[in-house]
Scaffold this motif. Sequence first.
Motif, PDB file in Angstrom:
ATOM      1  N   LEU A 147       6.238 -13.123   0.545  1.00  0.00           N
ATOM      2  CA  LEU A 147       6.634 -14.430  -0.356  1.00  0.00           C
ATOM      3  C   LEU A 147       8.230 -14.680  -0.906  1.00  0.00           C
ATOM      4  O   LEU A 147       7.621 -13.476  -1.946  1.00  0.00           O
ATOM      5  N   TYR A 148       8.984 -14.820  -0.706  1.00  0.00           N
ATOM      6  CA  TYR A 148       9.897 -15.087  -1.996  1.00  0.00           C
ATOM      7  C   TYR A 148      10.262 -16.517  -2.946  1.00  0.00           C
ATOM      8  O   TYR A 148      10.047 -17.525  -2.766  1.00  0.00           O
ATOM      9  N   ASP A 149       9.403 -16.023  -4.625  1.00  0.00           N
ATOM     10  CA  ASP A 149       9.478 -17.627  -4.985  1.00  0.00           C
ATOM     11  C   ASP A 149       8.417 -18.288  -4.724  1.00  0.00           C
ATOM     12  O   ASP A 149       9.085 -19.671  -4.799  1.00  0.00           O
ATOM     13  N   GLY A 150       7.132 -17.634  -3.915  1.00  0.00           N
ATOM     14  CA  GLY A 150       6.543 -18.586  -3.471  1.00  0.00           C
ATOM     15  C   GLY A 150       6.517 -19.080  -1.697  1.00  0.00           C
ATOM     16  O   GLY A 150       5.105 -19.471  -1.320  1.00  0.00           O
ATOM     17  N   VAL A 151       7.905 -18.609  -1.362  1.00  0.00           N
ATOM     18  CA  VAL A 151       7.872 -19.213  -0.029  1.00  0.00           C
ATOM     19  C   VAL A 151       7.803 -18.455   0.903  1.00  0.00           C
ATOM     20  O   VAL A 151       8.574 -17.362   0.887  1.00  0.00           O
ATOM     21  N   LEU A 152       6.755 -18.747   2.152  1.00  0.00           N
ATOM     22  CA  LEU A 152       6.114 -17.554   3.001  1.00  0.00           C
ATOM     23  C   LEU A 152       7.389 -17.214   4.277  1.00  0.00           C
ATOM     24  O   LEU A 152       7.601 -18.174   3.982  1.00  0.00           O
ATOM     25  N   VAL A 153       7.531 -15.669   4.126  1.00  0.00           N
ATOM     26  CA  VAL A 153       8.653 -15.915   5.469  1.00  0.00           C
ATOM     27  C   VAL A 153       8.361 -14.437   6.204  1.00  0.00           C
ATOM     28  O   VAL A 153       7.713 -13.594   5.781  1.00  0.00           O
ATOM     29  N   PRO A 154       7.449 -15.416   7.404  1.00  0.00           N
ATOM     30  CA  PRO A 154       6.279 -14.734   7.962  1.00  0.00           C
ATOM     31  C   PRO A 154       6.764 -13.944   9.372  1.00  0.00           C
ATOM     32  O   PRO A 154       8.043 -12.966   9.319  1.00  0.00           O
ATOM     33  N   ASN A 155       5.741 -12.733   9.895  1.00  0.00           N
ATOM     34  CA  ASN A 155       5.970 -12.420  10.530  1.00  0.00           C
ATOM     35  C   ASN A 155       6.463 -11.000  10.098  1.00  0.00           C
ATOM     36  O   ASN A 155       7.651 -11.173  10.692  1.00  0.00           O
ATOM     37  N   THR A 156       6.133 -10.221   9.185  1.00  0.00           N
ATOM     38  CA  THR A 156       6.621  -9.245   8.963  1.00  0.00           C
ATOM     39  C   THR A 156       6.473  -7.788   9.985  1.00  0.00           C
ATOM     40  O   THR A 156       7.558  -6.673   9.742  1.00  0.00           O
ATOM     41  N   GLU A 157       5.375  -7.956  10.174  1.00  0.00           N
ATOM     42  CA  GLU A 157       5.022  -7.045  10.231  1.00  0.00           C
ATOM     43  C   GLU A 157       5.221  -5.016  10.069  1.00  0.00           C
ATOM     44  O   GLU A 157       5.738  -4.769  10.815  1.00  0.00           O
ATOM     45  N   LEU A 158       4.802  -5.103   8.367  1.00  0.00           N
ATOM     46  CA  LEU A 158       5.587  -3.627   7.975  1.00  0.00           C
ATOM     47  C   LEU A 158       4.892  -2.509   8.958  1.00  0.00           C
ATOM     48  O   LEU A 158       5.120  -1.545   9.195  1.00  0.00           O
ATOM     49  N   GLY A 159       3.618  -2.680   9.014  1.00  0.00           N
ATOM     50  CA  GLY A 159       2.793  -1.622   9.203  1.00  0.00           C
ATOM     51  C   GLY A 159       2.802  -1.141  10.963  1.00  0.00           C
ATOM     52  O   GLY A 159       3.066  -0.285  10.889  1.00  0.00           O
ATOM     53  N   HIS A 160       4.480  -1.816  11.380  1.00  0.00           N
ATOM     54  CA  HIS A 160       4.619  -1.528  12.871  1.00  0.00           C
ATOM     55  C   HIS A 160       6.376  -0.483  12.684  1.00  0.00           C
ATOM     56  O   HIS A 160       7.003  -0.164  13.162  1.00  0.00           O
ATOM     57  N   ILE A 161       6.542  -0.356  11.156  1.00  0.00           N
ATOM     58  CA  ILE A 161       8.246   0.176  10.765  1.00  0.00           C
ATOM     59  C   ILE A 161       7.602   2.221  11.274  1.00  0.00           C
ATOM     60  O   ILE A 161       6.857   2.341  11.101  1.00  0.00           O
ATOM     61  N   GLU A 162       8.452   2.390  11.726  1.00  0.00           N
ATOM     62  CA  GLU A 162       8.523   3.884  11.927  1.00  0.00           C
ATOM     63  C   GLU A 162       8.886   4.648  11.174  1.00  0.00           C
ATOM     64  O   GLU A 162       9.806   4.386  10.137  1.00  0.00           O
ATOM     65  N   LEU A 163       8.533   5.828  10.620  1.00  0.00           N
ATOM     66  CA  LEU A 163       8.139   6.850   9.321  1.00  0.00           C
ATOM     67  C   LEU A 163       7.400   7.603   9.977  1.00  0.00           C
ATOM     68  O   LEU A 163       6.886   8.345  10.808  1.00  0.00           O
ATOM     69  N   ASP A 164       8.773   9.006   9.568  1.00  0.00           N
ATOM     70  CA  ASP A 164       8.062  10.136   9.939  1.00  0.00           C
ATOM     71  C   ASP A 164       7.770  10.249  11.579  1.00  0.00           C
ATOM     72  O   ASP A 164       6.832  10.911  11.794  1.00  0.00           O
ATOM     73  N   GLY A 165       8.501   9.833  12.977  1.00  0.00           N
ATOM     74  CA  GLY A 165       8.407   9.693  13.298  1.00  0.00           C
ATOM     75  C   GLY A 165       7.020   8.835  14.769  1.00  0.00           C
ATOM     76  O   GLY A 165       6.612   9.583  15.949  1.00  0.00           O
TER      77      GLY A 165
END
Length: 249
Positions: A147-165
């Motif tokens: 949320l940027y200044d209260g405005v939703l930016v949808p569907n970010t899915e950070l859980g699926h970023i690749e980290l340590d393979g």
Amino acid sequence: MATQHAIGIDIGGTGIKGAVVDLGTGQLVSERRKVATPEGGRPADILTATGELLAGLSDEFGDDLPLGVCFPAIVKHGRTLSAANISKEWIGLPAEELFEDAFGREIHFINDADAAGYAEARYGAAVDADGLVILTTLGTGIGSAFLYDGVLVPNTELGHIELDGREAEKNAAYSAMERDSLEWPEWAARLQRFYAHVEFIFSPDLFVVGGGVSKHHAQFLPLLDLKTPIVPAVHRNNAGILGAASLAV
């Protein structure tokens, strides 16, 4: 002028929850109803179970209230483009249209973490927060909302970023703590890796941590070393209901 109410329904991998929400205060004005998510999470079965829950609320409050539904999937233009802990048959379906046809009413359909983030921005830990707020839900996976200044930016899915393979949620979700029998400090070390990486990429102004485990925030949030303030969510299990209802109007 009468207080405006709306119905929020939160569909998850194990349960479907719903309630009537006072949009002015963010309080539930009905009991929170819950039915089990049908085994397998197939579209027709979830529609039937959701209809049963909605019928109970409609019998009590009428069937003309705005209705919002949040769902464990990427949602774009009313279509579900992924499926988390539900049937893969949802991928690519015009889900919003399916629900509208089944219930004979307009529906606002949204990702579940996005709904939770919106609820925290409107009624909870991120009220009046400036800049970029990142909410994460720690559970079976890791959901996220920007949320940027209260405005939703949808569907970010950070859980699926690749980290340590690996996908980040494979190591850092609450389910990983349970799966690997971790103590709080051991799990916090994994969370540190995740949040430090997200912090470096996005430079947020506030992290909000949701999901059921957030009620134990004193066990792990103080162990994190970040430049960004990180606080527990306020609404936890009701956040999806509140956000879905709020976005329905």
